[in-house]
Design a protein around this motif. Structure first.
Motif, PDB file in Angstrom:
ATOM      1  N   ALA A 144       0.833  -1.209   0.000  1.00 17.77           N
ATOM      2  CA  ALA A 144       0.000   0.000   0.000  1.00 17.77           C
ATOM      3  C   ALA A 144       0.865   1.256   0.000  1.00 17.77           C
ATOM      4  O   ALA A 144       0.540   2.248  -0.673  1.00 17.77           O
ATOM      5  N   SER A 145       1.973   1.211   0.730  1.00 19.14           N
ATOM      6  CA  SER A 145       2.832   2.389   0.855  1.00 19.14           C
ATOM      7  C   SER A 145       3.526   2.764  -0.445  1.00 19.14           C
ATOM      8  O   SER A 145       4.028   3.884  -0.588  1.00 19.14           O
ATOM      9  N   THR A 146       3.569   1.847  -1.423  1.00 18.99           N
ATOM     10  CA  THR A 146       4.206   2.138  -2.706  1.00 18.99           C
ATOM     11  C   THR A 146       3.240   2.791  -3.706  1.00 18.99           C
ATOM     12  O   THR A 146       3.658   3.199  -4.788  1.00 18.99           O
ATOM     13  N   LYS A 147       1.969   2.887  -3.342  1.00 15.70           N
ATOM     14  CA  LYS A 147       0.958   3.435  -4.244  1.00 15.70           C
ATOM     15  C   LYS A 147       0.718   4.920  -3.957  1.00 15.70           C
ATOM     16  O   LYS A 147       1.256   5.481  -3.004  1.00 15.70           O
ATOM     17  N   GLU A 148      -0.119   5.543  -4.779  1.00 17.47           N
ATOM     18  CA  GLU A 148      -0.465   6.956  -4.593  1.00 17.47           C
ATOM     19  C   GLU A 148      -1.533   7.049  -3.509  1.00 17.47           C
ATOM     20  O   GLU A 148      -2.723   6.843  -3.767  1.00 17.47           O
ATOM     21  N   ILE A 149      -1.111   7.336  -2.289  1.00 17.24           N
ATOM     22  CA  ILE A 149      -2.011   7.356  -1.138  1.00 17.24           C
ATOM     23  C   ILE A 149      -2.773   8.678  -1.105  1.00 17.24           C
ATOM     24  O   ILE A 149      -2.226   9.741  -1.397  1.00 17.24           O
ATOM     25  N   THR A 150      -4.016   8.614  -0.697  1.00 19.43           N
ATOM     26  CA  THR A 150      -4.929   9.748  -0.855  1.00 19.43           C
ATOM     27  C   THR A 150      -4.561  10.964  -0.010  1.00 19.43           C
ATOM     28  O   THR A 150      -4.459  12.071  -0.510  1.00 19.43           O
ATOM     29  N   THR A 151      -4.379  10.791   1.294  1.00 22.53           N
ATOM     30  CA  THR A 151      -4.164  11.932   2.181  1.00 22.53           C
ATOM     31  C   THR A 151      -2.965  11.701   3.100  1.00 22.53           C
ATOM     32  O   THR A 151      -2.461  10.582   3.246  1.00 22.53           O
ATOM     33  N   PHE A 152      -2.529  12.774   3.712  1.00 21.29           N
ATOM     34  CA  PHE A 152      -1.431  12.717   4.683  1.00 21.29           C
ATOM     35  C   PHE A 152      -1.800  11.810   5.857  1.00 21.29           C
ATOM     36  O   PHE A 152      -0.969  11.038   6.345  1.00 21.29           O
ATOM     37  N   GLN A 153      -3.054  11.889   6.296  1.00 20.46           N
ATOM     38  CA  GLN A 153      -3.498  11.040   7.400  1.00 20.46           C
ATOM     39  C   GLN A 153      -3.460   9.558   7.021  1.00 20.46           C
ATOM     40  O   GLN A 153      -3.081   8.710   7.836  1.00 20.46           O
TER      41      GLN A 153
END
Length: 561
Positions: free
Chosen positions: A534-543
């Motif tokens: 998951a951390s390698t993908k484009e994560i939605t928000t800072f939270q």
């Protein structure tokens, strides 16, 4: 944060709150019921011409081939309300059910319900003072056709009045700015013929049932300007619309503090602008005189002014924004005017949410399009990729097309043309309407006719016929299955966890959900692997990023033991 799984259910809970509060005693006080003695409460009875066409005098309701309901109504405030309720009553009842059936599901605790009632009885105590008498009268007429099913909750009038503040209450209490709308405009040398063009996605998700029965309303009031809007049963406010003078409005949520008291619902402010303003100056004057209780950007386009501006309102501030020496304007979910330049919440929102990302994506797409047309505007609204055309997963809130929008709409104000999306999401045909023709005729006989102009139709997005789209729909089903399993601590087949990742492989949330399930099942190695993916993908928000990093650190410690 999983927007659709976490924020939306709680949002629906807050939508139910206005109705919960009324049953605690506020419904006993009807001092805010409008005086209707000056109006005639008799209306023409509706005639059903077919399963999907109803007529009452000059007003009517019909469903077009794209599945959009087209509604034409005329008259004084009470007459409009009564005719709206009478003609749309089945849609009205369905929409009430969509909201109110969530009460027991989302707030099962009687203790919590009592606390919420007490809080909101106090919170909404003076809303009626901030709603113009004309609109309270219209709501009163509409409420005469509310479902009897929910009379045990509240008197119909108060129930429907407070429904118009549900968006604001949900926005304020649950920070709905995270569910982001995107809007843009271009004119002059930025468009093919120099005319103003506006596009917007209304990314308001309250469940699939909520978005099924959209109404394209054409209103000819006895006072003020004629206008169209995209709405739903039981709603007289405006979230997207254009009037006969080519003035347009749409709303984009901003970052709000939790208010202490309800005032004017934002959809009522924009309704008033659409009905009584024909220029930007007049729109600003109306917005200034109303007290709101959430932060909102009102995107205003004007045929007379041949440009678009933003009116940025909040309980304690007011700003107007336009880009100097520019023929385009972009809006996501943060404020841009000088009065908000040092606003801490706005600054944090720009940094931590996906608003700035979508803003930059709109900039990028407009730069790639030297001359905007309505068709190109639709293509931008349908865009599912991230910056630099990066694949960021379907349903990612960083995309302009998050595959959850209630509707998308394109305006060409100077020509009085408007295009409205049809299901699914923004992928169906964009149905074109010519307001010049519609408001020129009274439509006394609406026998199975449509108000749409077939020559204006913009074709479907072929994406809906692809394997990728089918996989995305499968992903949504699997997400619900896994979320339920997490809540109930139920075991699932390993194939289900693999399938959710395979169905939407570029979306961080697919791996995040799997990781949460594995962690609950104490399969820490699989959970760690999922969160690392998951951390390698484009994560939605800072939270969201922080949450994933926290899981990874915790799981690394567990795996070492």
């Amino acid at each position: 944060m999983n927007i659709k799984k976490r924020i939306i259910p709680r949002f629906l809970c807050y939508l139910a709150l206005p109705f919960l509060l009324i049953s605690c005693g506020i419904s006993k006080s009807l001092k805010d019921v409008p005086d209707i003695s000056a109006y005639n409460s008799d209306i023409t009875q509706r005639i059903q011409l077919s399963d999907t066409t109803f007529v009452a005098g000059e007003s009517f309701l019909t469903k077009n081939k794209q599945g959009l309901w087209e509604f034409y109504v005329t008259g004084d405030p009470l007459e409009r309300g009564l005719l709206t309720g009478h003609l749309t009553q089945e849609l009205f009842h369905n929409q009430e059910h969509a909201f109110l059936s969530k009460v027991n599901e989302l707030v099962p605790s009687k203790t919590k319900q009592n606390l919420l009632r007490k809080f909101l009885a106090w919170f909404n105590r003076k809303m009626y003072l901030h709603v113009p008498e004309e609109y309270k009268t219209e709501i009163y007429g509409l409420s005469r056709y509310a479902s009897d099913t929910y009379n045990h909750i509240a008197d119909p009038y108060l129930r429907i009045l407070y429904l118009h503040g549900a968006h604001d209450i949900g926005h304020a209490l649950q920070d709905l700015a995270l569910v982001g709308c995107s809007s843009f405009a271009a004119w002059g040398d930025k468009t093919e013929d120099g005319s103003l063009i506006i596009g917007r996605n209304f990314d308001f998700y309250a469940g699939d049932d909520f978005a099924k029965e959209k109404i394209i309303a054409f209103t000819a009031p006895n006072q003020g300007h004629k206008f169209m809007s995209v709405t739903w049963g039981g709603m007289i406010g405006v979230v997207s619309g254009m009037n006969e003078h080519g003035l347009t409005v749409s709303i984009n949520a901003g970052k709000s503090k939790i208010p202490l008291i309800a005032k004017t619902p934002i959809s009522i402010v924009t309704r008033e602008i659409l009905q009584y303003a024909s220029t930007i100056e007049e729109a600003i004057a109306i917005a200034k005189k109303r007290q709101v209780f959430v932060s909102e950007s009102i995107f205003v386009g004007s045929a007379k002014d041949k440009k678009a501006i933003l009116i940025e309102v909040s309980p304690k501030n007011f700003g107007v924004y336009e880009v100097p020496n520019s023929n385009q304007l972009i809006c996501s979910n943060h404020f841009q005017s000088k009065p908000y330049a040092n606003d801490k919440k706005n600054k944090a929102h720009i940094k931590e949410s996906h608003s700035q990302y979508r803003y930059e994506r709109m900039q990028e797409l407009l730069q790639q399009t030297p001359k905007l047309t309505p068709k190109i505007a639709v293509d931008i609204l349908r865009n599912k990729e991230g910056l630099d055309n990066k694949k960021i997963g379907y349903g990612n809130e960083k995309a302009l097309n998050q595959l959850l929008a209630h509707h998308a709409i394109v305006f060409k104000p100077e020509q009085r043309l408007v295009w409205v999306s049809s299901n699914p999401y923004q992928l169906g045909e964009f149905v074109g309407y010519d307001l010049n023709k519609i408001f020129k005729n009274s439509y006394k006989n609406a026998k199975n006719t449509t108000l749409a102009d077939p020559h204006l139709t913009i074709e479907k997005d072929s994406f809906q016929y692809t394997t990728a789209y089918k996989n995305y729909e499968r992903y949504r089903q699997l997400k619900d299955t896994i979320s339920t399993a997490i809540n109930t601590k139920k075991s699932l087949s390993p194939d289900i966890l693999k399938n959710i990742q395979d169905s939407n492989p570029q979306y961080w949330e697919a791996y995040y959900i799997a990781g949460r399930y594995y962690e609950q099942q104490k399969n820490y190695i699989a959970a760690l692997r999922a969160f690392q993916q998951a951390s390698t993908k484009e994560i939605t928000t800072f939270q969201d990023q922080q949450k994933i990093e926290s899981y990874i650190k915790k799981l690394k410690r567990k795996v070492k033991k």
